[in-house]
Design an enzyme around this catalytic site. Sequence first.
Site: not given
Ligand SMILES: CC(C)(COP(=O)(O)OP(=O)(O)OC[C@H]1O[C@@H](n2cnc3c(N)ncnc32)[C@H](O)[C@@H]1OP(=O)(O)O)[C@@H](O)C(=O)NCCC(=O)NCCS
Length: 371
Positions: A257, A308
Amino acid sequence: MSNPKGLEGIVATESSISSIIDDKLTYVGYDIDDLAENSSFEEVIYLLWNQKLPTQSELDSLKQELADNMSIPQEVIDHLKSYDLKTVHPMAALRTAVSMVGLYDEEADVMEEDANRRKALRLQAKIPTIVTAFARIRNGEEPIAPKSDLGFAANFLYMLKGKDPEDIEVEAFNKALVLHADHELNASTFTARVCVATLSDVYSGVTAAIGALKGPLHGGANERVMKMLTEIGDENRAIEYIEEKLANKEKIMGMGHRVYQNGDPRAKHLKEMSRQLTGITGETKWYDMSVKIEEYIKENKGLPANVDFYSASVYHSLGIDHDLFTPIFAVSRVSGWLAHILEQYSNNRLIRPRAEYVGPNKQAYTPIDQR
Ligand SMILES: CC(C)(COP(=O)(O)OP(=O)(O)OC[C@H]1O[C@@H](n2cnc3c(N)ncnc32)[C@H](O)[C@@H]1OP(=O)(O)O)[C@@H](O)C(=O)NCCC(=O)NCCS
């Protein structure tokens, strides 16, 4: 100019609707844990739109008004029937239908506050009807009119399945609606606010928000969680599957998140519902598998389960098609979008940030025949 990627940490507006502070979520100052345990979704709608809990008579009138406004124009039903029912995703159908409902609202472009509140009520009432009508139409069934003696959560399940839901189903579904109703400045709510800050209309704001919710990094994650659980199939394969995904640098849906560091306060309620409901259906494997994945990701990646993750096995246990999970998110979140839209109108200024230009400079223009 500062430019954090994805606007991380940027405070883009002030709001009196919901807050996330120290991993605690509140709606108008009420803890989400209290609301999830005690309130109906209709009470939460009232709270978000009026910044106070309703009295019994205020709640009764809201319920009546919602019931009175649930039907959708026949033209919209005919349009839903005209889609390619084998391929159109229900989120795309919902996005188009909400925009279309606006065409039949004579007040669509009337910008007075009272008119905007009436439109909010109409949209909140009609979105469950659109989602359930499309779900039935693509199964070759006729849409079912709502029952005036059922509440919001029960009516949704009734219009979807054509039979009165069990009490435990209504309780679980109501709780899921309460938990998804609002979430500060999440991507779809921000989208809605940006849209209406141009003084565009309520229907445009909600249509834009549905588009943002559809993506897998936002509301679209719940459908993909169930796809993942189905692919895994057996609890004993869960860790191997997750390790493979992580080795391929793939994200695990329902995990992580942007704001919560230690855990999403909504997830524990959905987790408990998942435990109960999978116990009733006898498909405990979905819950067991989910717990294994949650624990593994927490330990190895330090990421918490988000809203989710367990909602997937909850909706699956309620017998709901997997591609309706995100439209159900919209059925709830539209209450928050509408609250934010009304708040934005009440103290509006165009939202227009800047971009840091990183492209080439001082280019000499070459005529087309010389390129
Ligand atoms: C929710 C979300 C978009 C937040 O993303 P964010 O704050 O932009 O974080 P980032 O996507 O930049 O991720 C930061 C790091 O954590 C990792 N990470 C984050 N969420 C992850 C996940 N669900 N699975 C695996 N790795 C994850 C990324 O790969 C990244 O790693 P790195 O620094 O080694 O490249 C992200 O956690 C995600 O894509 N989750 C899965 C989708 C989801 O469940 N969405 C619903 C949200 S309520």
